[in-house]
Design a protein around this motif. Structure first.
Motif, short mmCIF file in Angstrom:
data_model
loop_
_atom_site.label_atom_id
_atom_site.label_comp_id
_atom_site.label_asym_id
_atom_site.label_seq_id
_atom_site.Cartn_x
_atom_site.Cartn_y
_atom_site.Cartn_z
N ALA A 23 32.21 42.96 41.09
CA ALA A 23 31.75 41.84 40.49
C ALA A 23 33.00 40.74 39.45
O ALA A 23 32.99 39.50 39.19
CB ALA A 23 30.88 42.57 39.00
N VAL A 24 34.11 41.61 38.65
CA VAL A 24 35.43 40.74 38.32
C VAL A 24 35.81 39.75 38.98
O VAL A 24 36.58 38.80 38.69
CB VAL A 24 36.15 41.41 37.24
CG1 VAL A 24 37.56 40.53 37.15
CG2 VAL A 24 35.46 42.39 36.03
N GLN A 25 36.11 40.75 40.71
CA GLN A 25 36.85 39.67 41.29
C GLN A 25 36.27 38.47 41.63
O GLN A 25 36.87 37.30 41.88
CB GLN A 25 37.40 40.50 42.21
CG GLN A 25 38.10 39.30 43.73
CD GLN A 25 38.05 40.30 44.70
OE1 GLN A 25 37.36 41.63 44.98
NE2 GLN A 25 39.54 39.79 45.38
N GLU A 26 34.83 38.22 41.60
CA GLU A 26 34.06 37.46 41.80
C GLU A 26 33.95 36.36 40.75
O GLU A 26 33.06 35.30 40.93
CB GLU A 26 32.55 37.81 42.57
CG GLU A 26 32.55 38.01 44.49
CD GLU A 26 32.06 38.79 44.55
OE1 GLU A 26 30.40 38.97 43.82
OE2 GLU A 26 31.81 39.44 45.86
N SER A 27 34.10 36.94 39.68
CA SER A 27 33.83 36.02 38.37
C SER A 27 34.46 34.61 38.33
O SER A 27 35.64 34.26 38.80
CB SER A 27 33.85 36.23 37.18
OG SER A 27 35.39 36.81 36.95
N ALA A 28 34.49 33.75 38.08
CA ALA A 28 34.64 32.13 37.40
C ALA A 28 36.07 32.16 36.47
O ALA A 28 37.50 31.83 37.02
CB ALA A 28 33.98 31.47 36.03
N LYS A 102 49.84 31.50 30.32
CA LYS A 102 48.87 31.28 30.98
C LYS A 102 48.01 31.96 31.63
O LYS A 102 47.46 32.81 31.21
CB LYS A 102 49.22 30.11 31.34
CG LYS A 102 49.74 29.00 30.96
CD LYS A 102 49.46 27.40 31.47
CE LYS A 102 49.06 26.41 30.61
NZ LYS A 102 50.96 25.93 30.36
N LEU A 103 49.08 33.12 32.06
CA LEU A 103 48.76 34.38 33.07
C LEU A 103 48.39 35.30 32.42
O LEU A 103 46.75 35.96 32.30
CB LEU A 103 49.30 34.10 34.17
CG LEU A 103 49.91 33.54 35.10
CD1 LEU A 103 50.91 33.99 36.13
CD2 LEU A 103 48.65 32.36 35.34
N GLU A 108 45.49 40.16 30.33
CA GLU A 108 45.22 41.02 29.07
C GLU A 108 43.50 40.80 28.95
O GLU A 108 42.74 41.76 28.95
CB GLU A 108 45.85 40.82 28.47
CG GLU A 108 45.61 42.06 27.11
CD GLU A 108 46.24 43.07 27.74
OE1 GLU A 108 45.23 44.54 27.21
OE2 GLU A 108 46.85 43.13 29.17
N SER A 109 42.98 39.31 29.02
CA SER A 109 41.30 39.88 28.60
C SER A 109 40.56 40.56 29.41
O SER A 109 39.78 41.05 29.52
CB SER A 109 41.45 38.16 28.59
OG SER A 109 39.76 38.14 28.34
N MET A 114 37.45 45.36 31.18
CA MET A 114 37.67 46.28 32.68
C MET A 114 37.34 47.52 32.22
O MET A 114 36.69 48.35 31.89
CB MET A 114 38.42 46.10 33.05
CG MET A 114 38.61 44.88 34.53
SD MET A 114 36.30 44.84 35.53
CE MET A 114 36.76 46.70 36.93
N GLU A 115 38.33 47.70 31.43
CA GLU A 115 38.76 49.43 30.69
C GLU A 115 37.95 49.74 29.34
O GLU A 115 37.35 50.64 28.98
CB GLU A 115 39.82 49.33 30.16
CG GLU A 115 41.32 49.59 30.76
CD GLU A 115 42.48 49.14 30.66
OE1 GLU A 115 42.71 48.91 29.40
OE2 GLU A 115 43.18 49.89 30.93
N GLY A 116 37.34 48.73 29.46
CA GLY A 116 36.49 48.62 27.57
C GLY A 116 35.17 49.24 27.94
O GLY A 116 34.07 49.46 27.15
#
Length: 118
Positions: A23-28, A102-103, A108-109, A114-116
């Motif tokens: 899901a994260v990999q496919e996120s905008a 920028k990266l 980190e966000s 993901m961790e939280g």
């Protein structure tokens, strides 16, 4: 000696599931992170490879030009060869600044969510 940080938690962190990673990999947001990386790294990589190949081609086919004295025993080949090292360090420094500005905040966000589990 007292420290202000608490000791690390002894409970193991909950790892995200495979579905959460997908899901994260496919996120905008992740797509924007990849684009920000590629739009910086790809052009610089191609430019540096072209610059390196130019140096190699000049060394092979333009011996008279590369042997031209610049100052004392320093010739064009030595100057361009040292410029290769300088270019490498400048690109690494520039990339480190770009990543920090920028990266890294975007990554980190994503990582903290993901961790939280947020």
């Amino acid at each position: 000696m007292a420290t202000e940080t608490p000791p690390p938690s002894r409970t193991p962190a909950q790892l995200p599931s495979a579905e959460e990673f997908v899901a994260v990999q496919e996120s905008a947001e992740f797509g924007e992170l990849r684009r920000a990386h590629r739009s910086f790294a790809l052009p610089l990589t191609l430019a540096f490879i072209a610059w390196y190949l130019l140096y190699v081609l000049l060394s092979n086919y333009a011996g008279d030009f590369m042997g031209t004295k610049v100052a004392g025993n320093v010739n064009v080949a030595l100057v361009l060869g040292l410029a290769q090292f300088l270019t490498t360090f400048l690109i690494a420094w520039w990339y480190a600044r770009h990543a920090a500005a920028k990266l890294d905040p975007r990554a980190e966000s994503i990582k903290s969510r993901m961790e939280g589990g947020a």
